[in-house]
Scaffold this motif. Sequence first.
Motif, PDB file in Angstrom:
ATOM      1  N   ARG A  51       1.358   0.681  -5.891  1.00  0.00           N
ATOM      2  CA  ARG A  51       1.843  -0.307  -6.039  1.00  0.00           C
ATOM      3  C   ARG A  51       2.147  -0.901  -4.482  1.00  0.00           C
ATOM      4  O   ARG A  51       2.838  -2.087  -4.415  1.00  0.00           O
ATOM      5  CB  ARG A  51       3.337  -0.037  -6.442  1.00  0.00           C
ATOM      6  CG  ARG A  51       3.480   0.607  -8.037  1.00  0.00           C
ATOM      7  CD  ARG A  51       4.658   1.119  -8.495  1.00  0.00           C
ATOM      8  NE  ARG A  51       4.303   1.696  -9.809  1.00  0.00           N
ATOM      9  CZ  ARG A  51       5.069   2.619 -10.355  1.00  0.00           C
ATOM     10  NH1 ARG A  51       6.018   3.356  -9.747  1.00  0.00           N
ATOM     11  NH2 ARG A  51       5.033   3.065 -11.634  1.00  0.00           N
ATOM     12  N   ASN A  52       1.350  -0.448  -3.678  1.00  0.00           N
ATOM     13  CA  ASN A  52       1.414  -0.973  -2.472  1.00  0.00           C
ATOM     14  C   ASN A  52       0.989  -2.591  -2.672  1.00  0.00           C
ATOM     15  O   ASN A  52      -0.474  -3.049  -3.079  1.00  0.00           O
ATOM     16  CB  ASN A  52       0.461  -0.258  -1.401  1.00  0.00           C
ATOM     17  CG  ASN A  52       0.778  -0.698  -0.103  1.00  0.00           C
ATOM     18  OD1 ASN A  52       0.745  -1.686   0.551  1.00  0.00           O
ATOM     19  ND2 ASN A  52       1.091   0.518   0.834  1.00  0.00           N
ATOM     20  N   GLN A  53       1.572  -3.486  -1.818  1.00  0.00           N
ATOM     21  CA  GLN A  53       1.135  -4.819  -2.053  1.00  0.00           C
ATOM     22  C   GLN A  53      -0.001  -5.080  -0.980  1.00  0.00           C
ATOM     23  O   GLN A  53      -0.676  -6.001  -1.626  1.00  0.00           O
ATOM     24  CB  GLN A  53       2.311  -5.704  -1.309  1.00  0.00           C
ATOM     25  CG  GLN A  53       3.543  -5.850  -2.463  1.00  0.00           C
ATOM     26  CD  GLN A  53       3.460  -6.785  -3.640  1.00  0.00           C
ATOM     27  OE1 GLN A  53       2.896  -7.874  -3.298  1.00  0.00           O
ATOM     28  NE2 GLN A  53       3.389  -6.098  -4.779  1.00  0.00           N
ATOM     29  N   PHE A  54      -0.300  -4.272  -0.197  1.00  0.00           N
ATOM     30  CA  PHE A  54      -1.663  -4.659   0.487  1.00  0.00           C
ATOM     31  C   PHE A  54      -2.685  -3.531  -0.068  1.00  0.00           C
ATOM     32  O   PHE A  54      -3.183  -2.695   0.387  1.00  0.00           O
ATOM     33  CB  PHE A  54      -1.441  -4.048   1.888  1.00  0.00           C
ATOM     34  CG  PHE A  54      -1.099  -5.003   2.837  1.00  0.00           C
ATOM     35  CD1 PHE A  54      -1.862  -6.139   3.111  1.00  0.00           C
ATOM     36  CD2 PHE A  54       0.332  -5.196   3.421  1.00  0.00           C
ATOM     37  CE1 PHE A  54      -1.721  -7.071   4.142  1.00  0.00           C
ATOM     38  CE2 PHE A  54       0.694  -6.188   4.303  1.00  0.00           C
ATOM     39  CZ  PHE A  54      -0.215  -7.052   4.628  1.00  0.00           C
ATOM     40  N   MET A 183      -0.455  10.073   2.027  1.00  0.00           N
ATOM     41  CA  MET A 183      -0.907   8.696   2.386  1.00  0.00           C
ATOM     42  C   MET A 183      -2.298   9.066   3.449  1.00  0.00           C
ATOM     43  O   MET A 183      -3.372   8.708   3.295  1.00  0.00           O
ATOM     44  CB  MET A 183      -0.153   7.740   3.158  1.00  0.00           C
ATOM     45  CG  MET A 183      -0.666   6.808   4.092  1.00  0.00           C
ATOM     46  SD  MET A 183      -1.375   5.267   3.420  1.00  0.00           S
ATOM     47  CE  MET A 183      -2.090   4.479   4.872  1.00  0.00           C
ATOM     48  N   GLY A 225       5.801   9.955   1.684  1.00  0.00           N
ATOM     49  CA  GLY A 225       6.285   8.553   1.179  1.00  0.00           C
ATOM     50  C   GLY A 225       5.485   7.450   1.445  1.00  0.00           C
ATOM     51  O   GLY A 225       5.830   6.375   1.236  1.00  0.00           O
ATOM     52  N   ASP A 226       4.500   7.729   2.224  1.00  0.00           N
ATOM     53  CA  ASP A 226       3.648   6.650   2.535  1.00  0.00           C
ATOM     54  C   ASP A 226       2.489   6.315   1.405  1.00  0.00           C
ATOM     55  O   ASP A 226       1.534   6.971   1.523  1.00  0.00           O
ATOM     56  CB  ASP A 226       2.796   6.815   3.854  1.00  0.00           C
ATOM     57  CG  ASP A 226       3.849   6.542   5.135  1.00  0.00           C
ATOM     58  OD1 ASP A 226       4.215   5.193   5.087  1.00  0.00           O
ATOM     59  OD2 ASP A 226       4.178   7.348   5.887  1.00  0.00           O
ATOM     60  N   THR A 227       3.044   5.438   0.494  1.00  0.00           N
ATOM     61  CA  THR A 227       1.881   4.930  -0.531  1.00  0.00           C
ATOM     62  C   THR A 227       0.688   4.380   0.031  1.00  0.00           C
ATOM     63  O   THR A 227       0.618   3.491   0.977  1.00  0.00           O
ATOM     64  CB  THR A 227       2.631   3.959  -1.357  1.00  0.00           C
ATOM     65  OG1 THR A 227       3.847   4.429  -1.638  1.00  0.00           O
ATOM     66  CG2 THR A 227       1.703   3.717  -2.707  1.00  0.00           C
ATOM     67  N   THR A 229      -2.831   2.182   0.223  1.00  0.00           N
ATOM     68  CA  THR A 229      -3.311   0.846  -0.394  1.00  0.00           C
ATOM     69  C   THR A 229      -4.248   1.178  -1.575  1.00  0.00           C
ATOM     70  O   THR A 229      -4.610   0.191  -2.088  1.00  0.00           O
ATOM     71  CB  THR A 229      -4.046   0.196   0.852  1.00  0.00           C
ATOM     72  OG1 THR A 229      -4.871   1.108   1.470  1.00  0.00           O
ATOM     73  CG2 THR A 229      -2.932  -0.074   1.795  1.00  0.00           C
TER      74      THR A 229
ATOM     75  N   GLY B 327       3.617  -3.066   3.102  1.00  0.00           N
ATOM     76  CA  GLY B 327       3.028  -3.181   1.645  1.00  0.00           C
ATOM     77  C   GLY B 327       3.636  -2.399   0.639  1.00  0.00           C
ATOM     78  O   GLY B 327       3.604  -2.823  -0.269  1.00  0.00           O
ATOM     79  N   ARG B 328       4.310  -1.361   1.214  1.00  0.00           N
ATOM     80  CA  ARG B 328       4.939  -0.452   0.016  1.00  0.00           C
ATOM     81  C   ARG B 328       6.555  -0.766   0.164  1.00  0.00           C
ATOM     82  O   ARG B 328       7.258   0.039  -0.330  1.00  0.00           O
ATOM     83  CB  ARG B 328       4.557   0.786   0.247  1.00  0.00           C
ATOM     84  CG  ARG B 328       5.060   1.603   1.477  1.00  0.00           C
ATOM     85  CD  ARG B 328       4.890   2.885   1.571  1.00  0.00           C
ATOM     86  NE  ARG B 328       5.019   3.627   2.823  1.00  0.00           N
ATOM     87  CZ  ARG B 328       6.156   4.171   3.142  1.00  0.00           C
ATOM     88  NH1 ARG B 328       7.075   4.206   2.451  1.00  0.00           N
ATOM     89  NH2 ARG B 328       6.287   4.846   4.455  1.00  0.00           N
TER      90      ARG B 328
END
Lengths: 405, 405
Positions: A51-54, A183, A225-227, A229, B327-328
């Motif tokens: 779901r990361n926008q990047f 991540m 917590g770091d989703t 890319t 991004g997240r």
Amino acid sequence: MAVGPGTLPDFFPVAGIKLGIASAGIKAPGRKDIVVFELAPETRVAGIFTRNQFCAAPVVLSRRHLSEGAPRYLLVNTGNANAGTGERGLSDALACCDALAGRAGVSVAQVLPFSTGVIGEPLPVSKIIDALPEALAGAREDRWQEAASGIMTTDTRPKGASRQVDLGGHTVTISGISKGAGMIRPNMATMLGFIATDARLTPDVIQALASELGETSFNRITIDGDTSTNDACMLMASGQYSGPEIAADSPLLPALREALKDVYLELAHAIVRDGEGATKFVTIDVAGAATQQEALDVAYTVAHSPLVKTALFASDPNWGRILAAVGRAGIDDLDLNALEIYLGDVCLVRSGGRADDYTEERGQAVMNEEEITIAIDLKRGAIRETVWTCDFSHDYVTINAEYRS
Amino acid sequence: MAVGPGTLPDFFPVAGIKLGIASAGIKAPGRKDIVVFELAPETRVAGIFTRNQFCAAPVVLSRRHLSEGAPRYLLVNTGNANAGTGERGLSDALACCDALAGRAGVSVAQVLPFSTGVIGEPLPVSKIIDALPEALAGAREDRWQEAASGIMTTDTRPKGASRQVDLGGHTVTISGISKGAGMIRPNMATMLGFIATDARLTPDVIQALASELGETSFNRITIDGDTSTNDACMLMASGQYSGPEIAADSPLLPALREALKDVYLELAHAIVRDGEGATKFVTIDVAGAATQQEALDVAYTVAHSPLVKTALFASDPNWGRILAAVGRAGIDDLDLNALEIYLGDVCLVRSGGRADDYTEERGQAVMNEEEITIAIDLKRGAIRETVWTCDFSHDYVTINAEYRS
């Protein structure tokens, strides 16, 4: 470091799903860094993505191709994430898919690309294309073990799970592999899962299973917590088993769901156990919530708290840190006198403070274990959610501070 | 470790605000652990408190007393947070207020209690009460320096700020102290701030200033995201300066607000600079947001990312980690091709990927500094928010994993 035994299972081959492995020399000469899944024509595929926008170019393209046609190939490379690469990243990923499609005689939309590795570097397209003949020529159903190693980046060990179950007199096979350690090693990001079965599933059932099982396993684990890319988790069903097609109302569905869920959870938990610097495998179980969102908010607030995670690393039954994390999870009308917090089977917090029967000795005994459950009962409703995480160690800082791509 | 020089200023006394210091022996014999603020009768007080639902007994009581009457005393103890102590905690805090009120000849509601230290242990009420005569007898306007040390817990240095400014021909004095180093040494929690001025403020102006300035300073700093159970930041205005009462429409208000804001920011920044294990002071500046909430979501996601924080510790210009954090952050319709990310004055990300003119050398030069700004322009609107944080070092893990109360 990693938690628990790290041995791969004996994989059951999945009829209709072949795996090809090759070395493209992306990271290091000779290292297996390309995995191709070759799917029998009737195979159905569904999945979930970051779901990361990047999100990375391969994620954009896999989503698009999945919506357009019947996938026949999954092309996975490690060593380069093709993320943060703008328009060029998309055309690079497309070029790889196109080369594979041309060589295999399928349309480009029938190839789904997956990448993991360094962010922001151009994808080495020609190296990948040059490795495709080796991968395609060697594609067989019995190469799961090599594939598990072939998708690794900074993982300290390969991850796999495999099951056979009886479904109304028909044997169903499920095999899967995963990679990821958070991540994590930032530029070497990404959590990937590939699960295959020979069951025959209707399109709505495979989509529902991929969403539901991905959500309650891969989407319930967290290292830091770091989703990423590039996260993706794919379910493939070749339909080659001897039984009937399974629709939403099939009596066979519950047993299949349970077996798939076992595989999904085992693969997801393996990622946590291999979390960067992990020394503990931690289950955060939140019950008695009024809504799913508040259950998850509490669970993730505890799971992401650096203070809770460092206490877990120290095997320190520091109930004050857990209590404080629950208190800041954003639920405005928590009944502090009603809720209860447990460490294993030891009650830490009751009636708004430390439980009367709590002793440091009892808390310490639970904390000394390698696998620990923190259970929180909010006493507000009937919703329950579970997430899994690991502790926060010196090695986490070392790995992430000293790493340079 | 701490970032930047740690010297206290020369404090200007604030007319009408006396400070008394005493040793109650809560943590260690002889250590100053009690600070009493004695306020002239006309003093107005306003403040902000922790949003943690498990707020400590003194927070509950201070809120209540503040709503009931005109405060004359603030009673601060370190060494024990009186948090997670249930009903007993409330009666213990009340007993301390009552003893001070009786001795000083004011009502119990005119005493505001503040506690910081170990969570979950009963407050040593009699020790505190026994120390009150010493604190009251020695109350003077020139003891800010001792008070700054007297409210410390695990802080490595005292924190203070002081200003005199001209307000339409009238000199206004502002002095303040703070403590805290994150949630931090969990059981030794808490961020406290006490700011006093001799300006005369209407009730609505002091309330507005306490809320607004607390929000944009103490509520914009984060070490590890772990909100304490005891946080409080109080503004006291004795009204003893020579100028007129300042109402919302006063032409003197803007200059006073600026001077107070300087003091608030200096005190809040001092907490970050003394963050556990901190080696960098980091400003996260998010501009071009459509709403305040999304600006803060992006800023805090970057500020709390363990991967960003470990990269800062390593002086590693790892732009992929910052990009992934943005991004997240939960903004669904981010325009990835529009937004820009800067490290100092070096553009890291533009047009959805690494900026064309970015070089590792330029990024590294910024990262080598002790004070670093990460600026993110979302290009969606006109809202801007700033938060301050520090890096994530080995010392953070050491401090929080090896500490046992």
